[in-house]
Enzyme design. Sequence first.
Site, mmCIF file in Angstrom:
data_model
loop_
_atom_site.group_PDB
_atom_site.id
_atom_site.type_symbol
_atom_site.label_atom_id
_atom_site.label_comp_id
_atom_site.label_asym_id
_atom_site.label_seq_id
_atom_site.Cartn_x
_atom_site.Cartn_y
_atom_site.Cartn_z
ATOM 1 N N ASP A 58 0.859 -1.180 0.000
ATOM 2 C CA ASP A 58 0.000 0.000 0.000
ATOM 3 C C ASP A 58 0.896 1.231 0.000
ATOM 4 O OD1 ASP A 58 -2.249 1.606 0.054
ATOM 5 O OD2 ASP A 58 -3.226 0.511 1.678
ATOM 6 N N GLU A 118 -10.514 7.141 4.260
ATOM 7 C CA GLU A 118 -9.433 6.642 5.110
ATOM 8 C C GLU A 118 -9.452 7.324 6.484
ATOM 9 O OE1 GLU A 118 -5.725 5.570 3.317
ATOM 10 O OE2 GLU A 118 -6.530 5.813 1.302
#
Length: 850
Positions: free
Chosen positions: A334, A534
């Site tokens: 990621d 997020e």
Amino acid sequence: MISIKQPEKIALSFMLAALAALGACSSQDMKKPAQEPNASNVIHPEIWPEAAPPFPPNPALEAKLDAILSKMTLEQKVGQIIQADSSSITPEDLKTYKLGSILSGGNSGPNGKPYGSAADWLAMLDAFYDAEMQGPDGEVMIPPLFGIDAVHGHNNVIGATIFPHNIGLGATRDPKLIRHIAEATAIELSVTGHDWTFAPTLTVPRDDRWGRTYEGFSENPDVVRSYAAAIVDGLQGDPGTPGFLGAGKVVASAKHFLADGGTDGGRDQGDASIDEEGLRDIHGAGYPPAVEAGVQTVMASFSSWRGVKMHGDKPLLTGVLKRRMHFDGFIVGDWNAHGQLPGCTTTDCPSALLAGLDMYMAPDSWRELYDSTLKEVRGGAIPMARLDDAVRRILRVKFRAGLFDKGRPSSRPYAGRTEYLGSPEHRAIARQAVRESLVLLKNNHGVLPLDPSKHILVVGESANSIASQCGGWTLTWQGTGLSNDLFPHGETILEGFQKAAAAAGGAVVYSADGKYEGKPDAAIFVFGEQPYAEFQGDIPNVNFGGRNAAMLDRMRALKKAGVPVISVFISGRPLWVNPEMNASDAFVAAWLPGTEGGGVADVLLRKPDGRVNYGFTGKLSYSWPASPTQTPLNVGDPDYAPLFPFGFGLTYQASAELGVLPEDAAATAPSNTTLYFAKGGAPAPFHLYVGDGTAESPADGPEGASPKGGIAYKAASRQAQDDSKSFVWRAGKTAYLKIAGTAPLDLSRQTNGDMTLSIEARVDNAPSGPVMLSVECGEKCRAGVDIADRLSQAGAWRRVDVSLRCFAAKGASMNAVTAPFRIDATGPLAITVSQIELRQDPGDALECGR
């Protein structure tokens, strides 16, 4: 608008320091000691389920891989395991650095914008492809993979179909529909030339405070398990058939392995302290079916399990996923997450590769990471066998995807076929998904469905905002600040009601704030959360009740007047809304429905002839809290007592009356961590202070001065009475102004996420010397930057934005910020401040230096 930001290279070097909380004096080159396994985090692969991948042995393919590997240079091999972001690399760079993949992050579109048209995307990808495929005669040419976060449709291209986020799809309990959505998404991705989507998200969110809750289908692993194969098949096609990864198909990526939704406190990128059985049975549920469906990539999670970061967890990445589950694709990282590993930086991290990561996602750190990895292979720190295995896995996926034969992105089937973006067929699938995702929580006296021939009042800004109904990951990372004209094929919830009413001879009156003339026959309030993505969506509790007091008053007044009140709640998670629910006769959880807002009217309004149009079929895929602090809350928990349980959902055939709910818990408001000054003062839990040297005094009152008189303050007005405050440093006197909270703030994720400290102010008397803007992070811990040149012009209101990474680069411990704002100066200086907050980097930041 004025912004300040440090140079990119310095920001990268200090990202790890900010995230890993190494302390105020941490050096950019400092590395933490390696993480060591202990009895609490030992993995036993033999107790995990095996998967049966659908690919039989293919000697011919493996022989091709052997042949290519034998011809590749070491530089080419290292390049294959690195992925750069399109905003941080140029086609010219690719002529030298033959990287394996280019991604376009949430704000990284063509021409420096977060999003673009199909033509813009194809032009950019073609340029990268052409550069990658240039080289001397005889050199192996390997096409790049182009990846993007298409997580609810192709959400970074103008005109695409935006489907409901996964939380809504979980409420449909319809795997067949999920496959159709994935198929439509794959085709629309093919229009812009993309090969690879970072989906599906197979997380099982267990704490709704997490800002990514809406990316998960359900808190229940059974729902996630039932969807995994369907969405992978829809994106990639059926393994073993000619259509697998053929025309109109893309590589899928199951994410985030593992337990991203199981972190303590719902903290994004946090630590999951659950036992191995919970890790396996809850958070691992979706991966065996995804592997068996042939998923080609898996993305490792930012998070940790019992203190071990996933990007460095070899027993899980290699022992469980690759060996036990027989996953033969590749594992991608990621966004710079490898830099959070002990002993690593974003530019140097062999331990991630050794643990089983095959491709680093190094968006803006790719060049330095390439250099360091090359040195470590040559020096023996990274064995050639591990590098070759990673490259083989990447090449295997590229061969299966047909990249060696497809040519330039613009030459492929569907490329440039914009008639497929937001096509009638895809919009019909999305509208069906909206209808099936709606969950009816309350319908007292059978007020729904409404007669469309009546006079209906629709209230709320969210009713007329496609951005609000789409949520995060929509055209931009956060999905904020988007006008309806950016969605040419979209329809607002309001427009859906207006069209249905017009067809039945009725009338819909819209009022953003709830003011109206003439008593309506019914009122529909559309409200809820604003878009986020997020960590910016992380919250301390699940309270929403009473957040908009004026709107709640309107609801209560209409209900008291005998007008049926219907609430349509837009949210990325279940939230405590008892006051709003009591003020409503009917309450619908609409989640984040996407661009087909007309699907809401399909269910809430009758047909013109009075018959039911579509009924409610949606069932809660998450438990609904009975109090603002009732989280974690998951079906199967001991003492499970939600307001509405997992699986709840009324229908028009089976309804029930809901009594008055307690509202006294409404005083428990979400804790504020990002707004430091507004409406003339510092909102709780923050306070204003002024000081001279070591002498300090509170400055929350309307007027006063520091203990030694170095700085004076008084209330001021900008748009409303006393909505600002002026501060005057006396000539020759050194003093400071600061805002501090009652407990340290962890701003590490905000620092990593390109957020800025934003100040709206008017300069009344320009400074003659330095003006240091800083943050405090405990005793003898302060880091700042001189903003005097940004305050040189008096008279006009302006905004100054300073990247949080600046403070990290100066040595601040961004995980323990005690005062998020402080200005030190020597008079004369006079400024009037109206607002101070954290906000997303505006994108035009100037460099602030070291």
